[in-house]
Design a protein around this motif. Structure first.
Motif, PDB file in Angstrom:
ATOM      1  N   ALA A 102       0.854  -1.192   0.000  1.00  0.00           N
ATOM      2  CA  ALA A 102       0.000   0.000   0.000  1.00  0.00           C
ATOM      3  C   ALA A 102       0.882   1.230   0.000  1.00  0.00           C
ATOM      4  O   ALA A 102       2.088   1.166   0.289  1.00  0.00           O
ATOM      5  CB  ALA A 102      -0.913   0.001   1.239  1.00  0.00           C
ATOM      6  N   ALA A 103       0.275   2.363  -0.324  1.00  0.00           N
ATOM      7  CA  ALA A 103       0.910   3.651  -0.058  1.00  0.00           C
ATOM      8  C   ALA A 103       0.728   3.953   1.425  1.00  0.00           C
ATOM      9  O   ALA A 103      -0.327   3.656   2.002  1.00  0.00           O
ATOM     10  CB  ALA A 103       0.274   4.745  -0.911  1.00  0.00           C
ATOM     11  N   LYS A 127       4.673   3.159  -1.845  1.00  0.00           N
ATOM     12  CA  LYS A 127       5.214   4.524  -1.872  1.00  0.00           C
ATOM     13  C   LYS A 127       4.967   5.170  -0.532  1.00  0.00           C
ATOM     14  O   LYS A 127       4.132   4.692   0.253  1.00  0.00           O
ATOM     15  CB  LYS A 127       4.617   5.346  -3.012  1.00  0.00           C
ATOM     16  CG  LYS A 127       3.102   5.398  -3.033  1.00  0.00           C
ATOM     17  CD  LYS A 127       2.580   6.044  -4.311  1.00  0.00           C
ATOM     18  CE  LYS A 127       2.695   5.159  -5.519  1.00  0.00           C
ATOM     19  NZ  LYS A 127       1.425   4.852  -6.181  1.00  0.00           N
ATOM     20  N   ILE A 128       5.693   6.246  -0.276  1.00  0.00           N
ATOM     21  CA  ILE A 128       5.717   6.872   1.044  1.00  0.00           C
ATOM     22  C   ILE A 128       5.414   8.356   0.914  1.00  0.00           C
ATOM     23  O   ILE A 128       5.967   9.041   0.052  1.00  0.00           O
ATOM     24  CB  ILE A 128       7.132   6.738   1.666  1.00  0.00           C
ATOM     25  CG1 ILE A 128       7.556   5.281   1.826  1.00  0.00           C
ATOM     26  CG2 ILE A 128       7.221   7.484   2.994  1.00  0.00           C
ATOM     27  CD1 ILE A 128       9.054   5.133   2.052  1.00  0.00           C
ATOM     28  N   PRO A 257       9.584   5.341  -4.085  1.00  0.00           N
ATOM     29  CA  PRO A 257       9.163   6.721  -4.329  1.00  0.00           C
ATOM     30  C   PRO A 257       8.670   7.326  -3.017  1.00  0.00           C
ATOM     31  O   PRO A 257       7.907   6.688  -2.286  1.00  0.00           O
ATOM     32  CB  PRO A 257       8.012   6.581  -5.330  1.00  0.00           C
ATOM     33  CG  PRO A 257       8.114   5.202  -5.878  1.00  0.00           C
ATOM     34  CD  PRO A 257       8.777   4.363  -4.843  1.00  0.00           C
ATOM     35  N   ALA A 258       9.129   8.523  -2.718  1.00  0.00           N
ATOM     36  CA  ALA A 258       8.790   9.145  -1.436  1.00  0.00           C
ATOM     37  C   ALA A 258       8.561  10.639  -1.611  1.00  0.00           C
ATOM     38  O   ALA A 258       9.211  11.288  -2.435  1.00  0.00           O
ATOM     39  CB  ALA A 258       9.895   8.902  -0.417  1.00  0.00           C
ATOM     40  N   THR A 312       1.567   7.657  -9.967  1.00  0.00           N
ATOM     41  CA  THR A 312       0.725   6.634 -10.595  1.00  0.00           C
ATOM     42  C   THR A 312       0.869   6.661 -12.119  1.00  0.00           C
ATOM     43  O   THR A 312       1.009   5.630 -12.762  1.00  0.00           O
ATOM     44  CB  THR A 312      -0.750   6.838 -10.202  1.00  0.00           C
ATOM     45  OG1 THR A 312      -0.845   6.796  -8.776  1.00  0.00           O
ATOM     46  CG2 THR A 312      -1.629   5.746 -10.783  1.00  0.00           C
ATOM     47  N   SER A 313       0.865   7.876 -12.675  1.00  0.00           N
ATOM     48  CA  SER A 313       0.939   8.001 -14.136  1.00  0.00           C
ATOM     49  C   SER A 313       2.346   7.730 -14.636  1.00  0.00           C
ATOM     50  O   SER A 313       2.545   7.291 -15.746  1.00  0.00           O
ATOM     51  CB  SER A 313       0.494   9.396 -14.591  1.00  0.00           C
ATOM     52  OG  SER A 313       1.348  10.385 -14.040  1.00  0.00           O
TER      53      SER A 313
END
Length: 314
Positions: A102-103, A127-128, A257-258, A312-313
């Protein structure tokens, strides 16, 4: 635009040997989970401005009162609040909902848990987004020991560890006054005062600055901590050195990714070496203090949603 009065109803979920009080929204968005992790002395209710916006953006929002808070379990043993237990609660929560990952969004201590979760269980984090508290470098000296050397025995992290029971006795006697005096923004410049900051806040007759929230919302926090007291939540601080040892074997580099959101007027310093440890981090600073998502809720939502959409994109 939904208001905080639409805050979700809680569900008690048994995970990892405790019951967590979880506030869930956007179940229609199943498959796109985001977990919101509050700080101290906060609650899942601290995310009341973010939850509707995240649901509208297509997220299945999961916001627990973490162990020691609200109606979640409060184990009596201090070691039950170390990073392995706190991260384990979140992993078990993902398992409960059937999610591989999850994010995760964290503020303050919640950010510390999200960083630790990512170090211990990198495969469970997609992601964070962390607010206020940047990545904490694990140096050669355990954290409390280091803070004691740098800031002395009255610094509240140190005081909580070296004088157990003293601070929470004062906080428990002055729940309303402490939380009213703590949840402030636009504070005037003040010289540092002697003594322990949290005890001083709990005893101060008049608050400084402006309130972060209306009295009706503050009452949610006051009611919760009048019921639980502060010991369980302060026990998180009493595990900092234990956490330092627990994280010894973890790869210190976080490659996920953060997004790191700072408040320019926060007392927590920015981490100049963030890119060394979190090389894929984007950094945003907002003109606010420590209570970022409550002081600037709409701007915080815009920053988070814009970044999530780009990730996301991308």
């Amino acid at each position: 635009m939904k208001t905080p009065t639409d805050f979700p109803e809680p569900t008690l979920i048994a995970v990892n040997g405790v019951n967590l009080e979880v506030f869930e929204a956007g179940r229609e968005n199943a498959g796109n989970p985001i977990v919101l992790c509050h700080g101290w002395p906060e609650l899942a209710y601290s995310w009341r401005h973010q939850i509707p916006a995240l649901v509208d953006a297509g997220y299945h929002v999961i916001a627990p009162n973490q162990r020691g808070y609200g109606n979640s379990s409060s184990p009596t043993e201090v070691a039950q609040y170390d990073i392995e237990h706190l991260a384990g609660d979140l992993v078990a929560l993902l398992d409960h909902y059937g999610y591989r990952d999850a994010a995760f969004v964290g503020h303050d201590w919640g950010a510390m848990v999200v960083w630790g979760l990512t170090l211990l269980h990198p495969e469970r984090v997609a992601k964070i987004v962390n607010l206020s508290l940047p990545y904490q470098e694990r140096g050669e000296t355990p954290w409390i020991e280091l803070l004691e050397m740098l800031l002395g025995g009255d610094y509240y992290f140190v005081h909580f560890n070296r004088q157990p029971g003293v601070a929470e006795a004062v906080l428990d006697e002055n729940v309303f006054r402490f939380l009213r005096n703590l949840y402030r923004k636009n504070l005037p410049p003040q010289p540092p005062e002697p003594g322990m900051a949290m005890i001083n806040l709990a005893r101060a007759k008049e608050p400084l600055g402006e309130p972060v929230m209306p009295d009706s919302e503050l009452a949610v926090f006051v009611s919760a901590f009048e019921k639980t007291g502060f010991t369980a939540s302060i026990n998180w601080y009493r595990n900092l050195d234990r956490n330092w040892h627990r994280l010894a074997a973890a790869d210190p580099i976080i490659r996920h990714p953060a997004l790191m959101i700072y408040g320019d007027r926060d007392v927590i310093p920015k981490f100049e070496k963030l890119a060394d440890f979190v090389p894929n981090a984007d950094i945003v600073s907002l003109d606010c203090g420590h209570w970022i998502q409550e002081e600037m809720p709409h701007e915080t939502n815009r920053v988070i949603l814009t970044w999530l959409a780009q990730e996301t994109s991308g």
